[in-house]
Design a protein around this motif. Structure first.
Motif, PDB file in Angstrom:
ATOM      1  N   ALA A 188      27.338 -61.992  -6.663  1.00 54.79           N
ATOM      2  CA  ALA A 188      26.370 -61.242  -6.886  1.00 54.79           C
ATOM      3  C   ALA A 188      26.473 -59.683  -7.312  1.00 54.79           C
ATOM      4  N   LEU A 189      27.367 -58.880  -6.630  1.00 55.83           N
ATOM      5  CA  LEU A 189      27.674 -57.578  -7.046  1.00 55.83           C
ATOM      6  C   LEU A 189      28.403 -57.347  -8.198  1.00 55.83           C
ATOM      7  N   SER A 190      29.166 -58.423  -8.678  1.00 55.44           N
ATOM      8  CA  SER A 190      29.677 -58.554  -9.883  1.00 55.44           C
ATOM      9  C   SER A 190      28.626 -58.506 -11.105  1.00 55.44           C
ATOM     10  N   LEU A 191      27.760 -59.426 -10.922  1.00 52.90           N
ATOM     11  CA  LEU A 191      26.685 -59.459 -11.846  1.00 52.90           C
ATOM     12  C   LEU A 191      25.956 -58.049 -12.029  1.00 52.90           C
ATOM     13  N   ALA A 192      25.389 -57.621 -10.745  1.00 56.30           N
ATOM     14  CA  ALA A 192      24.638 -56.431 -10.699  1.00 56.30           C
ATOM     15  C   ALA A 192      25.429 -55.219 -11.382  1.00 56.30           C
ATOM     16  N   ARG A 193      26.804 -55.110 -10.943  1.00 53.63           N
ATOM     17  CA  ARG A 193      27.508 -53.916 -11.557  1.00 53.63           C
ATOM     18  C   ARG A 193      27.739 -54.125 -13.102  1.00 53.63           C
ATOM     19  N   SER A 194      27.479 -55.194 -13.646  1.00 59.52           N
ATOM     20  CA  SER A 194      27.897 -55.298 -15.005  1.00 59.52           C
ATOM     21  C   SER A 194      26.652 -55.412 -16.066  1.00 59.52           C
ATOM     22  N   HIS A 195      25.566 -55.092 -15.436  1.00 57.78           N
ATOM     23  CA  HIS A 195      24.442 -55.123 -16.225  1.00 57.78           C
ATOM     24  C   HIS A 195      23.794 -53.916 -15.986  1.00 57.78           C
TER      25      HIS A 195
END
Length: 310
Positions: free
Chosen positions: A162-169
């Motif tokens: 979840a955090l990797s998706l958030a931080r890469s968008h």
């Protein structure tokens, strides 16, 4: 739904007290070495302090009590002569399944997929039903009852995917559920006996919030900006303001969040009560699911249009 912080541990220390008394050992030493003994309680009102703690609970098994689904779309640029697009928005449902009903199905719809058909032939991903798709992450409660015990407050979410998706968008739209009584909107405008289907729009991105409020209202639904002075006094727990809320852990440091009342979520499905019912009747709500889904997608498109990839 964003719950108040809880300071009590999920596991009781009474076992440690009893062990210390029986052994005649110093209490402090026994407490330091104590292993949590209480079984998972679906009726507990004490939250896990993080996803990590929830995943480490030996009484919970992924795929049985809870599950995760996610998709990061394959995008690439292999031509020096062309400029390719980049995924700018991710859709999250951190409390999906039976925790905050309807949020995972709606997240999949906004992402461009059929909420009831994500697996196609040979266990390959089913194709999207809409031309534009978005990356997504879902955490879903799978219990027959008591799914609220699986709720982790958004600002405490530390799920790596979840955090990797958030931080890469650039943008995140995070979907949540609340009750009408919790948000305490002015009764002059929202009487308790009136239309209780309301979307509270939060997050730290004011442009995203404005686009969502406009599009949701234009689609025939009630929506309020959690930061509007008319409503903000009662919406502190529902405004998505915390900097560690995944909706704000984007490349821009801000995003958007929807808190949807139970009446609104129920109106988007022919059968709202069961997981299978929601998955198979999202298109049997007289067009309400599609209307709300498309309103959110238009808001995303509006925001993305102002965010060129440099």
């Amino acid at each position: 739904m964003t719950s108040s912080d809880h300071t009590a541990s999920r596991r009781t220390v009474l076992t440690a007290f009893a062990a210390a008394a029986a052994a005649g050992a110093p209490l402090i030493g026994q407490l330091a070495a104590a292993t949590p003994a209480a079984a998972f309680d679906p009726n507990s009102t004490t939250e896990y302090p993080s996803n990590t703690k929830l995943y480490q609970d030996p009484d919970l098994v992924e795929g049985n009590q809870y599950g995760r689904r996610w998709r990061r779309h394959d995008r690439f640029d292999v031509k020096l002569s062309e400029k390719s697009d980049y995924a700018r928005t991710a859709i999250l449902a951190l409390h999906g399944g039976g925790i905050e009903k309807g949020t995972s199905e709606l997240a999949l719809g906004i992402a461009g997929y059929d909420p009831g058909d994500l697996v196609g032939a040979d266990n390959l991903p089913a194709p999207a039903i809409l031309p534009t798709t978005y990356d997504y992450f879902l955490f879903e409660g799978l219990l027959s009852e008591g799914n609220k015990a699986l709720h982790v407050t958004s600002k405490n979410c530390d799920d790596h995917i979840a955090l990797s998706l958030a931080r890469s968008h650039f943008n995140v739209l995070s979907l949540h559920g609340c009750t009408f009584d919790q948000i305490k909107l002015p009764t002059s405008e929202f009487p308790t006996t009136g239309n209780r289907a309301v979307a509270v729009v939060g997050g730290l991105n004011p442009a995203f919030r404005a686009a969502l409020v406009t599009e949701i209202k234009n689609a025939g639904f009630q929506a309020v900006d959690a930061y509007n002075s008319k409503y903000s006094s009662t919406l502190g727990e529902f405004n998505g303001s915390h900097v560690t809320n995944p909706c704000n852990l984007t490349m821009l440091g801000m995003g958007a969040q929807l808190e949807l009342t139970g009446e609104l979520r129920a109106s988007l499905f022919g059968d709202y009560d069961s997981r299978s019912g929601r998955a198979t009747t999202w298109n049997q709500s007289g067009g309400r699911f599609e209307a709300f889904r498309d309103a959110c997608r238009r808001a995303v498109a509006t925001v993305e249009a102002t965010q060129p990839i440099l």
